[in-house]
Scaffold this active site. Structure first.
Site, short mmCIF file in Angstrom:
data_model
loop_
_atom_site.label_atom_id
_atom_site.label_comp_id
_atom_site.label_asym_id
_atom_site.label_seq_id
_atom_site.Cartn_x
_atom_site.Cartn_y
_atom_site.Cartn_z
N ASP A 1 0.85 -1.15 0.09
CA ASP A 1 -0.13 0.04 0.22
C ASP A 1 0.77 1.22 -0.02
O ASP A 1 1.90 1.29 0.83
CB ASP A 1 -1.10 -0.06 1.37
CG ASP A 1 -1.89 1.17 1.29
OD1 ASP A 1 -2.84 1.09 0.81
OD2 ASP A 1 -1.24 2.24 1.95
N TYR B 1 2.64 10.37 0.03
CA TYR B 1 3.75 9.62 0.80
C TYR B 1 5.08 9.97 0.41
O TYR B 1 6.05 9.83 1.03
CB TYR B 1 3.64 8.16 0.91
CG TYR B 1 2.22 7.82 1.67
CD1 TYR B 1 1.63 8.60 2.50
CD2 TYR B 1 2.08 6.38 1.61
CE1 TYR B 1 0.32 8.22 3.19
CE2 TYR B 1 0.96 5.84 2.37
CZ TYR B 1 0.02 6.73 3.12
OH TYR B 1 -1.17 6.22 3.72
N LYS C 1 -3.03 6.11 -3.96
CA LYS C 1 -4.08 6.80 -3.59
C LYS C 1 -4.00 8.12 -4.35
O LYS C 1 -2.96 8.67 -4.54
CB LYS C 1 -4.16 7.07 -2.23
CG LYS C 1 -4.13 5.77 -1.44
CD LYS C 1 -4.24 6.08 0.08
CE LYS C 1 -4.09 4.79 0.75
NZ LYS C 1 -2.43 4.29 0.73
N HIS D 1 -7.93 9.42 -1.51
CA HIS D 1 -7.21 9.25 -0.18
C HIS D 1 -8.30 9.90 0.79
O HIS D 1 -8.37 9.48 2.18
CB HIS D 1 -5.97 10.01 -0.38
CG HIS D 1 -5.19 9.67 0.64
ND1 HIS D 1 -3.57 9.69 0.48
CD2 HIS D 1 -5.10 9.13 2.05
CE1 HIS D 1 -3.07 9.13 1.67
NE2 HIS D 1 -3.86 8.85 2.56
#
Length: 381
Positions: free
Chosen positions: A103, A108, A137, A170
């Site tokens: 994931d 990120y 996401k 997200h």
């Protein structure tokens, strides 16, 4: 007349032959989705969710299978003194150990490192692409339908993939283009209806760029509104879940709607660098520790088994080889009903949400209202 009667009887039998299996599948949806029929109502208030033998994979409403335990990758900016190889090494190690769900997320800033580790693992024969389940996401600043496909294509380039197995919105929050990761306040919110963003997500699935699409951080109210207009139903709702935030109503609603719940922070986010003084830690809860001692397990394994027994998937984060393996092995020894009830009862004593959404609040909105409404603004919904 005899021929006509025979024709009708033949077609009647054909209709029954087709309809009965479909009806059976619908009635036994929990078996199809979860791999096991849930327990009948017992003395516990949530026994209807309990699975004594959780499946290693959950079947999505698209027919795809999502591994019950996956690796949640750490954001590049989350680790002090971050180096790219930290996340990359964690992914390589996880794939060698047997993880098949990875994931990631655009925000990120780790997709390039995740992608490099996956590509290397495939090249070395550790895993084949068709055996992997990769999630990433859509970030808040790309909610405009015109930006959705480009955002995924950028993620695919970084991940070195032709498609992702799951693409999630997200947050059910649209923010203005150029909004920084730490920017907050009503002035950052954009007027993009969630229904419009979702139609663009549906197009990604039809185009084959995402095998399944879903949402994240969405409550019952927001999910119900989305389901009312969606042509493609969300396959997954990824939310924070643990005994201190069990989200019973949401888990029940998602199961009824055929939406798999994927739990982030299933261990309560113990790796945070800044933890408020006196904040309760679910991994230190007396019930969790008692069950861990009785079952010769770690607290982390008990928390993961508790989540798996609810028919949810989990994506715990770690970069430590020993802890990665510890988490993966949690599935090998399911919790019994009595232990599961004991851990569930912890949420009756303590209630806490470790993840915060304060930066997405509209003017005058309280954090609890954000979560109950599932949207950050009336327009961005």
């Amino acid at each position: 007349d005899i021929k006509r009667l025979s024709f009708f009887r033949l077609n009647e039998n054909l209709i029954i032959a087709i309809a009965f299996p479909l009806l059976t599948i619908q009635l036994l949806g929990s078996v199809w989705l979860l791999g096991e029929e849930p327990q009948q109502h017992g003395s516990g208030p949530h026994d209807y969710l309990f699975l004594s033998k959780p499946s290693p994979n959950l079947v999505l409403n698209t027919g795809e299978k999502i591994p019950s335990i996956g690796l949640g990758t750490l954001p590049a900016w989350y680790i002090p003194g971050y180096k790219p190889e930290i996340v990359g090494d964690a992914v390589r190690t996880a794939l060698k150990q047997g993880y098949r769900h990875i994931d990631a997320a655009w925000i990120y800033e780790n997709e390039e490192h995740v992608g490099a580790a996956i590509a290397e693992s495939i090249q070395r024969g550790v895993v084949e692409r068709q055996d992997l389940f990769v999630t990433t996401k859509l970030w808040n600043t790309f909610h405009d339908p015109a930006d959705v496909r480009g955002a995924l294509e950028e993620s695919l380039r970084k991940l070195r993939l032709d498609y992702v197995d799951l693409y999630l919105v997200h947050w059910p929050v649209a923010q203005k283009k150029g909004t920084g990761r730490y920017d907050s306040g009503p002035g950052t919110l954009a007027d993009v209806p969630m229904a419009d963003t979702w139609r663009a997500m549906e197009d990604l699935q039809r185009a084959g760029l995402a095998r399944s699409v879903g949402v994240s951080n969405m409550g019952v109210k927001g999910l119900r509104e989305l389901l009312d207009t969606a042509r493609v139903r969300p396959a997954v709702n990824q939310v924070e879940c643990h005994p201190y935030l069990p989200q019973w109503e949401l888990v029940r609603f998602c199961r009824e709607q055929g939406v798999v719940v994927s739990c982030y922070s299933p261990l309560g986010n113990p790796g945070r660098t800044k933890r408020p003084a006196g904040e309760p830690a679910v991994w230190e809860d007396p019930a969790v520790l008692a069950v861990a001692r009785r079952t010769n397990s770690t607290a982390a394994q008990v928390l993961l088994r508790w989540a798996l027994a609810r028919g949810t998937s989990v994506i715990p984060k770690s970069v430590t080889e020993a802890r990665l393996l510890e988490n993966l092995l949690a599935a090998q020894k399911p919790l019994g009903l009595a232990d599961w009830r004991e851990v569930s009862a912890a949420g009756e004593r303590v209630s806490i949400r470790y993840g915060k959404a304060d930066r997405f609040l509209r003017e005058g909105q309280a954090p609890e209202d954000f979560w109950s409404e599932s949207y950050a603004s009336d327009t961005a919904a």
